[in-house]
Design a protein around this motif. Structure first.
Motif, PDB file in Angstrom:
ATOM      1  N   THR A  39       2.335  -5.933 -13.209  1.00 10.74           N
ATOM      2  CA  THR A  39       2.043  -5.896 -14.643  1.00 10.74           C
ATOM      3  C   THR A  39       2.468  -7.213 -14.909  1.00 10.74           C
ATOM      4  OG1 THR A  39       4.169  -5.005 -15.273  1.00 10.74           O
ATOM      5  CG2 THR A  39       2.092  -3.545 -15.160  1.00 10.74           C
ATOM      6  N   SER A  40       2.148  -7.861 -16.030  1.00  9.93           N
ATOM      7  CA  SER A  40       2.647  -9.186 -16.590  1.00  9.93           C
ATOM      8  C   SER A  40       4.209  -9.114 -16.847  1.00  9.93           C
ATOM      9  CB  SER A  40       1.959  -9.660 -17.877  1.00  9.93           C
ATOM     10  OG  SER A  40       2.522 -10.903 -18.158  1.00  9.93           O
ATOM     11  N   GLN A  41       5.055 -10.049 -16.664  1.00 12.35           N
ATOM     12  CA  GLN A  41       6.233 -10.265 -16.883  1.00 12.35           C
ATOM     13  C   GLN A  41       6.651 -10.826 -18.174  1.00 12.35           C
ATOM     14  OE1 GLN A  41       8.594  -8.287 -15.220  1.00 12.35           O
ATOM     15  NE2 GLN A  41       6.875  -7.600 -14.080  1.00 12.35           N
ATOM     16  N   THR A  42       5.461 -11.574 -18.752  1.00 11.53           N
ATOM     17  CA  THR A  42       5.617 -12.236 -20.358  1.00 11.53           C
ATOM     18  C   THR A  42       5.031 -11.281 -21.094  1.00 11.53           C
ATOM     19  OG1 THR A  42       3.530 -13.384 -20.059  1.00 11.53           O
ATOM     20  CG2 THR A  42       5.610 -14.072 -19.083  1.00 11.53           C
ATOM     21  N   ALA A  43       5.693 -11.381 -22.274  1.00  7.92           N
ATOM     22  CA  ALA A  43       5.118 -10.652 -23.652  1.00  7.92           C
ATOM     23  C   ALA A  43       3.742 -10.631 -23.809  1.00  7.92           C
ATOM     24  CB  ALA A  43       5.652 -10.711 -24.774  1.00  7.92           C
ATOM     25  N   GLY A  94       4.495  -2.688 -28.309  1.00  5.65           N
ATOM     26  CA  GLY A  94       5.130  -2.023 -27.325  1.00  5.65           C
ATOM     27  C   GLY A  94       4.299  -1.224 -26.122  1.00  5.65           C
ATOM     28  N   TYR A  95       3.160  -1.940 -26.363  1.00  2.19           N
ATOM     29  CA  TYR A  95       2.081  -1.545 -25.097  1.00  2.19           C
ATOM     30  C   TYR A  95       1.841  -2.606 -24.008  1.00  2.19           C
ATOM     31  CZ  TYR A  95       0.434   2.148 -27.947  1.00  2.19           C
ATOM     32  OH  TYR A  95       0.358   3.207 -28.922  1.00  2.19           O
ATOM     33  N   VAL A  96       2.091  -2.187 -22.816  1.00  2.00           N
ATOM     34  CA  VAL A  96       1.745  -2.976 -21.648  1.00  2.00           C
ATOM     35  C   VAL A  96       0.541  -2.779 -20.867  1.00  2.00           C
ATOM     36  CG1 VAL A  96       2.826  -3.345 -19.369  1.00  2.00           C
ATOM     37  CG2 VAL A  96       4.365  -2.781 -21.061  1.00  2.00           C
ATOM     38  N   LYS A  97      -0.331  -3.960 -20.498  1.00  5.86           N
ATOM     39  CA  LYS A  97      -1.547  -3.776 -19.825  1.00  5.86           C
ATOM     40  C   LYS A  97      -1.221  -3.656 -18.335  1.00  5.86           C
ATOM     41  CE  LYS A  97      -3.665  -7.601 -22.688  1.00  5.86           C
ATOM     42  NZ  LYS A  97      -4.167  -8.554 -23.055  1.00  5.86           N
ATOM     43  N   LEU A  98      -1.957  -2.598 -17.980  1.00  9.39           N
ATOM     44  CA  LEU A  98      -2.061  -2.213 -16.594  1.00  9.39           C
ATOM     45  C   LEU A  98      -3.240  -2.728 -15.725  1.00  9.39           C
ATOM     46  CD1 LEU A  98      -1.111   1.470 -16.907  1.00  9.39           C
ATOM     47  CD2 LEU A  98       0.628  -0.562 -16.530  1.00  9.39           C
ATOM     48  N   PRO A  99      -2.871  -3.030 -14.657  1.00  4.50           N
ATOM     49  CA  PRO A  99      -4.144  -3.802 -13.712  1.00  4.50           C
ATOM     50  C   PRO A  99      -5.401  -2.692 -13.769  1.00  4.50           C
ATOM     51  CG  PRO A  99      -2.023  -3.919 -12.690  1.00  4.50           C
ATOM     52  CD  PRO A  99      -1.674  -3.050 -13.720  1.00  4.50           C
ATOM     53  N   ASN A 100      -6.502  -3.204 -13.487  1.00  7.40           N
ATOM     54  CA  ASN A 100      -7.882  -2.663 -13.843  1.00  7.40           C
ATOM     55  C   ASN A 100      -8.142  -2.318 -12.122  1.00  7.40           C
ATOM     56  OD1 ASN A 100      -8.237  -5.078 -12.480  1.00  7.40           O
ATOM     57  ND2 ASN A 100     -10.288  -5.461 -13.639  1.00  7.40           N
ATOM     58  N   VAL A 101      -7.103  -1.884 -11.355  1.00  6.59           N
ATOM     59  CA  VAL A 101      -7.287  -1.369  -9.917  1.00  6.59           C
ATOM     60  C   VAL A 101      -7.128   0.153 -10.065  1.00  6.59           C
ATOM     61  CG1 VAL A 101      -6.288  -1.590  -7.629  1.00  6.59           C
ATOM     62  CG2 VAL A 101      -6.380  -3.682  -9.067  1.00  6.59           C
ATOM     63  N   ASP A 102      -8.233   0.730  -9.627  1.00  5.56           N
ATOM     64  CA  ASP A 102      -7.883   2.325  -9.476  1.00  5.56           C
ATOM     65  C   ASP A 102      -7.556   2.468  -7.724  1.00  5.56           C
ATOM     66  OD1 ASP A 102      -8.466   5.009  -9.106  1.00  5.56           O
ATOM     67  OD2 ASP A 102     -10.363   5.113  -9.954  1.00  5.56           O
ATOM     68  N   PRO A 103      -6.472   2.900  -7.438  1.00  9.15           N
ATOM     69  CA  PRO A 103      -6.178   3.202  -6.175  1.00  9.15           C
ATOM     70  C   PRO A 103      -6.980   3.930  -5.594  1.00  9.15           C
ATOM     71  CG  PRO A 103      -4.103   3.198  -7.546  1.00  9.15           C
ATOM     72  CD  PRO A 103      -5.471   3.105  -8.468  1.00  9.15           C
ATOM     73  N   LEU A 104      -7.513   5.179  -6.074  1.00  8.01           N
ATOM     74  CA  LEU A 104      -8.459   5.938  -5.309  1.00  8.01           C
ATOM     75  C   LEU A 104      -9.901   5.335  -4.819  1.00  8.01           C
ATOM     76  CD1 LEU A 104      -9.107   8.730  -4.357  1.00  8.01           C
ATOM     77  CD2 LEU A 104      -9.906   9.433  -6.672  1.00  8.01           C
ATOM     78  N   MET A 105     -10.188   4.546  -5.837  1.00  2.84           N
ATOM     79  CA  MET A 105     -11.361   3.901  -5.460  1.00  2.84           C
ATOM     80  C   MET A 105     -11.280   2.691  -4.509  1.00  2.84           C
ATOM     81  SD  MET A 105     -14.005   5.288  -7.173  1.00  2.84           S
ATOM     82  CE  MET A 105     -15.179   4.097  -6.787  1.00  2.84           C
ATOM     83  N   GLU A 106      -9.856   2.247  -4.481  1.00  2.89           N
ATOM     84  CA  GLU A 106      -9.597   1.275  -3.542  1.00  2.89           C
ATOM     85  C   GLU A 106      -9.784   2.030  -2.119  1.00  2.89           C
ATOM     86  OE1 GLU A 106      -9.635  -2.130  -4.061  1.00  2.89           O
ATOM     87  OE2 GLU A 106     -10.337  -1.777  -5.881  1.00  2.89           O
ATOM     88  N   ALA A 107      -8.716   3.194  -2.049  1.00  2.00           N
ATOM     89  CA  ALA A 107      -8.979   3.836  -0.828  1.00  2.00           C
ATOM     90  C   ALA A 107     -10.135   4.137  -0.329  1.00  2.00           C
ATOM     91  CB  ALA A 107      -7.884   5.124  -0.961  1.00  2.00           C
ATOM     92  N   LEU A 108     -11.388   4.658  -1.165  1.00  2.00           N
ATOM     93  CA  LEU A 108     -12.404   4.993  -0.858  1.00  2.00           C
ATOM     94  C   LEU A 108     -13.192   3.888  -0.327  1.00  2.00           C
ATOM     95  CD1 LEU A 108     -13.554   7.491  -3.567  1.00  2.00           C
ATOM     96  CD2 LEU A 108     -13.000   7.981  -1.116  1.00  2.00           C
TER      97      LEU A 108
END
Length: 140
Positions: A39-43, A94-108
């Motif tokens: 995640t980003s370390q800046t607000a 108070g919301y944090v943006k999460l990466p658009n990476v789906d680990p399951l799709m990447e594993a497939l």
């Protein structure tokens, strides 16, 4: 006049380009997996964006066509958010943006790339066996 390229050599050349492309694809998938929680370390900042390889055909000597990774593009799909007000990357709400990476799709995708890599190794091995059989016949 140029010497014609033998079919088995051309098959190996085509498979070799595919091996290189799949190797590059696996490297990008590994990078995506490694950054799936970055995640980003800046607000309010953006986290890691998924990378996607772009392949294109290549012309080979002897008239064959291979494949090569031409570039890597950034996946522009939306980020998900998570409420974590104490996180340094949280926005004013108070919301944090999460990466658009789906680990399951990447594993497939990784599994698919590994299978394609193995299939191209099999093509090279079969072409080598054909060459060896031809030489064996010719030396008798």
């Amino acid at each position: 006049m140029a010497d014609p390229v033998q079919p088995s050599n051309l098959a190996m050349a085509v498979a070799a380009t595919a091996l290189q492309a799949q190797q590059a694809r696996m490297r990008i998938i590994a990078e995506n997996l490694a950054n799936a929680d970055s995640t980003s370390q800046t607000a309010g900042g953006d986290p890691y964006r998924r990378q996607v390889p772009v392949f294109a055909p290549t012309n080979l000597a002897g008239g064959g066509h291979g494949v090569a990774m031409r570039r890597v593009v950034t996946d522009q799909s939306a980020f998900t958010t998570e409420y974590a007000p104490g996180h340094p990357g949280a926005d004013a709400k108070g919301y944090v943006k999460l990466p658009n990476v789906d680990p399951l799709m990447e594993a497939l995708d990784m599994q698919e790339a590994q299978r394609a890599y193995q299939a191209n190794l099999n093509v090279i091995e079969t072409a080598r066996q054909m060459d060896a059989s031809t030489l064996s016949i010719l030396t008798k």
